[in-house]
Motif scaffolding. Structure first.
Motif, mmCIF file in Angstrom:
data_model
loop_
_atom_site.group_PDB
_atom_site.id
_atom_site.type_symbol
_atom_site.label_atom_id
_atom_site.label_comp_id
_atom_site.label_asym_id
_atom_site.label_seq_id
_atom_site.Cartn_x
_atom_site.Cartn_y
_atom_site.Cartn_z
ATOM 1 N N LEU A 46 0.835 -1.206 0.000
ATOM 2 C CA LEU A 46 0.000 0.000 0.000
ATOM 3 C C LEU A 46 0.870 1.257 0.000
ATOM 4 N N VAL A 76 2.124 1.856 -3.542
ATOM 5 C CA VAL A 76 1.077 2.397 -4.409
ATOM 6 C C VAL A 76 0.821 3.863 -4.078
ATOM 7 N N LEU A 77 0.810 4.199 -2.797
ATOM 8 C CA LEU A 77 0.594 5.583 -2.392
ATOM 9 C C LEU A 77 1.724 6.492 -2.887
ATOM 10 N N ASP A 109 0.739 7.724 -6.160
ATOM 11 C CA ASP A 109 -0.286 8.768 -6.075
ATOM 12 C C ASP A 109 0.333 10.120 -5.725
ATOM 13 N N HIS A 120 -8.552 6.134 1.338
ATOM 14 C CA HIS A 120 -9.262 5.196 0.471
ATOM 15 C C HIS A 120 -8.500 3.884 0.312
ATOM 16 N N ARG A 121 -7.209 3.964 0.100
ATOM 17 C CA ARG A 121 -6.451 2.724 -0.103
ATOM 18 C C ARG A 121 -6.528 1.829 1.139
ATOM 19 N N HIS A 134 -10.269 0.599 1.309
ATOM 20 C CA HIS A 134 -10.593 -0.373 0.265
ATOM 21 C C HIS A 134 -10.124 -1.772 0.656
ATOM 22 N N HIS A 135 -8.950 -1.849 1.291
ATOM 23 C CA HIS A 135 -8.478 -3.157 1.761
ATOM 24 C C HIS A 135 -9.446 -3.731 2.795
ATOM 25 N N GLN A 183 -12.763 0.826 -7.075
ATOM 26 C CA GLN A 183 -11.458 0.282 -7.445
ATOM 27 C C GLN A 183 -10.670 1.365 -8.192
ATOM 28 N N GLN A 203 -3.187 2.798 -9.855
ATOM 29 C CA GLN A 203 -2.055 3.578 -9.363
ATOM 30 C C GLN A 203 -1.990 4.957 -10.019
#
Length: 321
Positions: A141, A144-145, A148, A178-179, A182-183, A213, A216
């Motif tokens: 995570l 991925v962040l 962003d 959100h990430r 969402h998990h 959903q 990236q």
């Protein structure tokens, strides 16, 4: 009794009202009666003994703050943190956050199982497994962040550094929440996820359902008024601006008027799309890769890859309205 002249009341009179001034005993009794009526009407037990039944919004807020600090310790962690103690801080903070998250996960799972014959020991074991899986997902995570944060930095000419983006941009705070949410949503903890997303909504004005959903390198510029629905699917390197809605066109209901839940009803936005301020995109339609959707466009049909949709051409062909 003659009316009281409030202009003659002293500070002592106001700060120390007479005993029984609020008629609290009667009000407390009436409030209990209202709670019991609601519980009977909604199939809840009255007079239930024990502790809290539902997850705590305040506890989740604290957990999210701790997780943000653990993910970005030198920028979102404590002001006096030094690099040589960074790992210690991350470990200590994660331990506290994950133990607190486990408690909240147990509450949600027990609440969901309250009307069944589920063994609470099994529920608690499941909560532990979900929390362990969440912990294991945090390094990915974070990666991925990072995409962003870089998307926000590269996408905004006013951004002077990635640190400024992370510290200041509401869209970045919203996507961090959100990430994480969402998990939790995908793990089967939708209430914890929804509380997490609504905390970000309250802080930023950006409303992202935890079920959405999102790929990236996602960037929300300015952000206020953005709405992204539960079944929306967003590809990679997508940029949207303030007051954009990715919503549902209609809400099918059964014969009794109860809305159908969970069916796909929000847009699919493919890679490298830009959606400018005020655009409203509704229904299970697809915005093709590399398209640009202009400001204040109202769109209810799919568009091919590479499309450039503006108010003028949408009104001209009539099919976008």
């Amino acid at each position: 009794m003659p009316p009281v002249d409030t202009q003659e009341l002293t500070v002592n009179d106001i700060s120390q009202p007479r005993k029984g001034h609020w008629q609290l005993q009667a009000i407390v009794g009436q409030l209990r009666s209202a709670r019991d009526d609601w519980r009977r009407q909604n199939g809840r037990s009255c007079g239930q003994q024990g502790g809290r039944e539902l997850p705590s919004r305040e506890a989740i807020k604290s957990i999210l703050e701790q997780l943000c600090g653990a993910l970005f310790p030198m920028r979102l962690g404590p002001v006096d943190l030094r690099e040589e103690s960074e790992d210690f801080y991350v470990g200590h903070t994660l331990d506290a956050a994950l133990n607190a998250l486990l408690i909240q996960a147990r509450l949600e799972l027990r609440y969901a199982a309250r009307n069944g014959n589920c063994d609470y020991a099994e529920v608690d074991t499941h909560a532990m497994h979900l929390t362990q899986a969440f912990a294991a997902a945090l390094p990915e995570l974070r990666r991925v962040l990072d995409t962003d944060v870089l998307a926000a930095y590269h996408g905004d000419p006013a951004a002077r550094s990635v640190d400024e983006v992370l510290l200041c941009y509401p869209g970045v705070l919203a996507i961090i929440h959100h990430r994480l949410a969402h998990h939790l949503y995908r793990a089967g903890l939708p209430l914890l996820a929804r509380i997490s997303s609504e905390l970000a909504h309250s802080a930023t004005g950006i409303d992202i359902h935890p079920g959405a959903q999102i790929g990236q390198s996602f960037f929300i510029d300015h952000g206020t008024g953005v709405v992204i629905g539960e079944t929306a699917i967003i590809g990679e390197r997508v940029r949207i601006y303030q007051a954009v809605t990715l919503g549902a066109k209609r809400f099918p209901a059964d014969e009794s008027g109860t809305l159908h839940k969970g069916h796909p009803r929000h847009p699919i936005v493919e890679d490298d799309v830009v959606v400018y301020a005020g655009a409203t995109i509704l229904g299970r339609i697809t915005i093709g890769k590399g398209s640009t959707i202009g400001g204040n466009v109202w769109l209810t049909r799919s568009v091919e890859a590479g499309s450039n949709v503006t108010q003028a051409n949408a009104q001209h062909d009539g099919s976008a309205v």
